[in-house]
Design a protein around this motif. Structure first.
Motif, PDB file in Angstrom:
ATOM      1  N   UNK A  32    -107.846  49.735  43.032  1.00  0.00           N
ATOM      2  CA  UNK A  32    -108.000  50.732  41.804  1.00  0.00           C
ATOM      3  C   UNK A  32    -108.044  52.231  42.586  1.00  0.00           C
ATOM      4  N   UNK A  33    -107.203  53.250  42.066  1.00  0.00           N
ATOM      5  CA  UNK A  33    -107.146  54.385  42.728  1.00  0.00           C
ATOM      6  C   UNK A  33    -107.563  55.406  41.378  1.00  0.00           C
ATOM      7  N   UNK A  34    -108.160  56.370  41.822  1.00  0.00           N
ATOM      8  CA  UNK A  34    -108.456  57.429  40.884  1.00  0.00           C
ATOM      9  C   UNK A  34    -107.302  58.682  41.041  1.00  0.00           C
ATOM     10  N   UNK A  35    -106.862  58.930  39.792  1.00  0.00           N
ATOM     11  CA  UNK A  35    -105.383  59.688  39.804  1.00  0.00           C
ATOM     12  C   UNK A  35    -105.907  60.620  38.754  1.00  0.00           C
ATOM     13  N   UNK A  36    -105.741  62.314  39.369  1.00  0.00           N
ATOM     14  CA  UNK A  36    -106.054  63.205  38.173  1.00  0.00           C
ATOM     15  C   UNK A  36    -104.525  63.868  37.548  1.00  0.00           C
ATOM     16  N   UNK A  37    -104.621  64.150  36.435  1.00  0.00           N
ATOM     17  CA  UNK A  37    -103.354  64.559  35.933  1.00  0.00           C
ATOM     18  C   UNK A  37    -103.851  65.366  34.697  1.00  0.00           C
ATOM     19  N   UNK A  38    -103.629  66.604  34.607  1.00  0.00           N
ATOM     20  CA  UNK A  38    -103.829  67.598  33.515  1.00  0.00           C
ATOM     21  C   UNK A  38    -105.337  67.484  33.166  1.00  0.00           C
ATOM     22  N   UNK A  39    -106.221  67.574  34.076  1.00  0.00           N
ATOM     23  CA  UNK A  39    -107.441  67.731  34.007  1.00  0.00           C
ATOM     24  C   UNK A  39    -108.262  66.410  33.641  1.00  0.00           C
ATOM     25  N   UNK A  40    -107.560  65.293  33.544  1.00  0.00           N
ATOM     26  CA  UNK A  40    -108.365  63.982  33.193  1.00  0.00           C
ATOM     27  C   UNK A  40    -108.042  63.052  34.486  1.00  0.00           C
ATOM     28  N   UNK A  41    -108.881  61.830  34.602  1.00  0.00           N
ATOM     29  CA  UNK A  41    -108.671  61.137  35.486  1.00  0.00           C
ATOM     30  C   UNK A  41    -108.329  59.938  34.918  1.00  0.00           C
ATOM     31  N   UNK A  42    -107.391  59.265  35.627  1.00  0.00           N
ATOM     32  CA  UNK A  42    -106.712  57.920  35.069  1.00  0.00           C
ATOM     33  C   UNK A  42    -107.102  57.068  36.313  1.00  0.00           C
ATOM     34  N   UNK A  43    -107.176  55.677  35.836  1.00  0.00           N
ATOM     35  CA  UNK A  43    -107.396  54.584  36.765  1.00  0.00           C
ATOM     36  C   UNK A  43    -105.968  53.895  37.034  1.00  0.00           C
ATOM     37  N   UNK A  44    -105.622  53.869  38.211  1.00  0.00           N
ATOM     38  CA  UNK A  44    -104.171  53.163  38.397  1.00  0.00           C
ATOM     39  C   UNK A  44    -104.754  51.983  39.259  1.00  0.00           C
TER      40      UNK A  44
END
Length: 163
Positions: free
Chosen positions: A91-103
């Motif tokens: 699991x990675x944390x990925x920042x996009x447009x001010x939000x954190x996604x879990x990939x």
């Protein structure tokens, strides 16, 4: 600790998310009990911490969640008592447009599958979709971790998880 989990899940179409990825953790998780409206999961993180989670679905996007830290050795024992098999993923944390996604990049029986999740404060919360996302699979049993853990061990191609 009780919490409310509201999330949406998507297939990932390409690896461009890796440019913004951080905090990788190797997860092993299994389900000890599960029914349509609830489940009990054990998760081992990087082999050095563990959590027991109990979830109850309240709406298609929302779950009531109780999560507890447990000793690693107890988690290893519980993984052996899984209903189905153990899921493995990084699991990675990925920042996009001010939000954190879990990939989540799956290994083992689901190698080749990559899913992205975003947690929200409400079911109506708006957010921007990263260009590396594929189609939304929120609510699809085919892509629920519990369903994958309890499904017969087939190759990803045979289950059609790559598309």
């Amino acid at each position: 600790m009780k919490a409310t989990e509201i999330e949406r899940k998507f297939l990932v179409r390409d690896d461009s998310w890796r440019n913004s990825a951080s905090c990788p953790h190797f997860l092993q998780q299994a389900y000890l009990h599960g029914r349509d409206q609830g489940s009990v999961r054990v998760r081992l993180v990087d082999g050095c911490s563990a959590r027991l989670t109990i979830k109850f679905r309240t709406t298609p996007l929302t779950k009531e969640e109780y999560e507890y830290e447990i000793p690693v050795e107890e988690a290893r024992g519980l993984l052996l008592r899984a209903t189905g098999h153990i899921l493995e993923k990084t699991r990675y944390k990925v920042a996009f447009d001010g939000r954190n996604w879990d990939v989540d990049v799956f290994a083992g029986a689901y190698e080749g599958l990559t899913l992205a999740e975003i947690e929200m404060a409400s079911e109506e919360e708006a957010f921007s979709l990263p260009p590396w996302l594929g189609r939304e699979v929120t609510g699809s049993k085919r892509y629920s971790n519990r369903s994958m853990a309890t499904a017969p061990r087939l190759s990803p191609a045979a289950q059609g998880v790559a598309g």
